[in-house]
Design a protein around this motif. Structure first.
Motif, mmCIF file in Angstrom:
data_model
loop_
_atom_site.group_PDB
_atom_site.id
_atom_site.type_symbol
_atom_site.label_atom_id
_atom_site.label_comp_id
_atom_site.label_asym_id
_atom_site.label_seq_id
_atom_site.Cartn_x
_atom_site.Cartn_y
_atom_site.Cartn_z
ATOM 1 N N SER A 208 80.074 73.368 80.467
ATOM 2 C CA SER A 208 79.338 72.122 80.236
ATOM 3 C C SER A 208 78.093 72.290 79.369
ATOM 4 O O SER A 208 77.598 71.324 78.810
ATOM 5 N N LYS A 209 77.587 73.507 79.278
ATOM 6 C CA LYS A 209 76.341 73.727 78.532
ATOM 7 C C LYS A 209 76.638 74.477 77.231
ATOM 8 O O LYS A 209 76.735 73.878 76.177
ATOM 9 N N MET A 213 81.129 71.236 76.430
ATOM 10 C CA MET A 213 82.255 70.472 76.934
ATOM 11 C C MET A 213 81.991 69.836 78.293
ATOM 12 O O MET A 213 82.881 69.781 79.153
ATOM 13 N N ALA A 214 80.787 69.301 78.484
ATOM 14 C CA ALA A 214 80.481 68.630 79.752
ATOM 15 C C ALA A 214 81.506 67.529 80.038
ATOM 16 O O ALA A 214 81.865 67.279 81.179
#
Lengths: 354, 354
Positions: A208-209, A213-214
């Motif tokens: 996500s970070k 690709m959060a």
């Protein structure tokens, strides 16, 4: 209230960072990556065989597990993936923290640890970080049912040395120790090399970070084969299919493109270091961050005032009305342009105000 | 065993239907749709703005919630979506079944109900279906902490009339009654019209069967606004972001294409009705199925023998070594060509065998 409502689980709903979506707004409040995912991710979406969607996905997410194992140089049997690292962490709490003794984590830390502990009725005790936001390793030498801490920590960005991590592991051979490395790719040192020495160590990371690709919800953990086997047993016992096909195929592409990954994280680190200097010159103080955010207080102007002023200027950062951290802002590191606008606004505001 | 292993949650891992993947195999074991998802689903994947993936997804999955609300003619506040209907059901168990009294469900039913009950420490009591696999409504008039049953039931395919559903609702105003309609789109009657009269009714459905998107993991439920509000509170209290962006945008396209949806389900129903006749002429008996599978026993040949013979011929169906159902095969309805091959094999096998 109707009778059936008496048996509803009563909870305090979590309030996530705002997700406003306005043209020209600057969103520095949920530590997302300011750059898009690797180009291969888009191609994977385009090329996805939609006919394959009629079938259940690989319940083990094997293609993604294999890609991660190859990248981190571990066996596939050492990798477990989930729907975001929240899913992985929650599953790990459920699987490993059943001793009845309190688990230990820092007082200032990721805000879901106590939530999952309550959810699974796991007792817990928090250990106060020191005045520089560092862990006292001694605190983790009391009897406990497990240990978890983020490294670098959130929301402070402070990194503990691998010596500290190892000191905690050495003191806790009889429980599972989870190191939550959501922010490790921005210059931190991963505990992964310690896996060879400690079979009770579980390292959790996320797409996500650093992998931008959060929106895909992909998290994973790496540990001893036994730990991973236990996690899979629990997961499969009550939900066999969780990670959908797009996450599996697009996740693989993100892992494959190491050049893009390194370039993106290097850019964010460079921006962060520059912004640190500018914030300092504006009168801010902050612990040295190894994450993709800076946890800053102004010497004279209260954080809440700055939070509101920034919000009115359509610049979103994060602020909590919680003990110890209510005078700090957590500012995600965006693009250079976004940070320039932030700094320009703060400069003007502080000049008028101070 | 190491000391840390003593505190690991010990479970009986669920064994899902096999997911073999061989050329020419016929996969009739997990009730997937034999046809691809609506054409718009593929276009949505192609057109997805991959740059948007860097951001957290809408935690409410609002676009999908809105599309479902419009389709089923309810308010968006009456719709809750999850990562497959397993996620929705599990969340509903956690939210609504906290009275301490046993919840009730059929003895032959979806195999995860007892799993979630154990997981959340919810007591339960099973009520035996009659010899024709129908519910005795009287069984659901005893004191209880909640009721859940699939309609049509799995693995039998038997549908209860809306009169039976309503009789159970009338007897249970003080608990939440969940009707699990995973298979309702293959000719069954939904309990959705009863929502106007019963605020304690929750109707659960899925995209995995009739919408051909098992690979996306999308489930949803519809109920009174209060029920949905409670579900959201619980969900947000411990995991804010679960449904990823591709599921949200591709799910919307599946809902929009009603013509394709109706044509696909009609085709499956037509195939099912034809196969029923052919199985009967081969000496099989089965309850009348309203689902996309047939739960068949042969008059002379044991189910386990047929299961093994089919498997050797690369035709996968489902068989359980469980009380009451060990002499039945659950055969998913595939394409006409797949069912022709199944029938041809059975015909030849039974001619040789009987």
């Amino acid at each position: 209230m109707m009778k059936w409502e008496e048996n509803v689980r009563k909870v305090v709903p979590y309030v996530a960072g705002e997700q406003p979506n306005r043209p020209n707004m600057i969103k520095l409040n949920t530590n997302e990556c300011p750059y898009p995912p690797a180009p291969g991710v888009r191609k994977a979406a385009e090329n996805m065989e939609s006919a394959a969607l009629r079938l259940y996905p690989d319940s083990n997410a094997q293609p993604l597990v294999d890609a991660l194992a190859a990248y981190y140089d571990v066996k596939p049997e050492q990798v477990f993936v989930g729907v975001g690292s929240d899913d992985v962490l929650s599953m790990a709490f459920m699987t490993f923290f059943n001793s009845g003794k309190p688990i230990l984590f820092p007082d200032v830390t990721y805000s879901f640890y106590d939530v999952w502990a309550d959810l699974y009725r796991i007792p817990y005790r928090t250990c106060a970080l020191d005045e520089n936001w560092h862990i006292h390793p001694e605190d983790y030498k009391q009897p406990n049912g497990g240990v978890i801490f983020p490294n670098p920590n959130a929301p402070t960005g402070v990194e503990e040395s691998l010596e500290t991590v190892e000191e905690i592991l050495q003191a806790n051979p009889d429980v599972v120790v989870i190191v939550d490395e959501a922010y490790v790719d921005f210059g931190g040192k991963s505990a992964l090399p310690l896996l060879k020495k400690y079979e009770n160590l579980l390292v959790v990371q996320t797409f996500s970070k650093s992998r931008a690709m959060a929106g895909m919800r992909i998290g994973f953990c790496i540990g001893n084969e036994k730990l991973i086997h236990y996690l899979n047993d629990v997961k499969f016992s009550f939900n066999s299919y969780t990670m959908n096909l797009p996450s599996q195929v697009m996740g693989v592409e993100a892992v494959k493109d190491d050049t893009y990954f390194k370039a993106t994280t290097a850019k964010i680190i460079a921006t962060r270091e520059r912004v640190k200097k500018e914030l300092t010159s504006l009168g801010f103080t902050f612990p040295d961050s190894k994450a993709n955010f800076i946890f800053a207080s102004h010497k004279e102007v209260p954080a809440e005032e700055l939070f509101r002023a920034l919000r009115e200027a359509d610049i979103y950062v994060r602020h909590w009305n919680k003990p110890r951290i209510s005078n700090s802002l957590r500012i995600s590191v965006g693009t250079d342009e976004e940070m320039d606008r932030l700094i320009a606004f703060l400069k003007e505001y502080l000049e008028k105000r101070v």
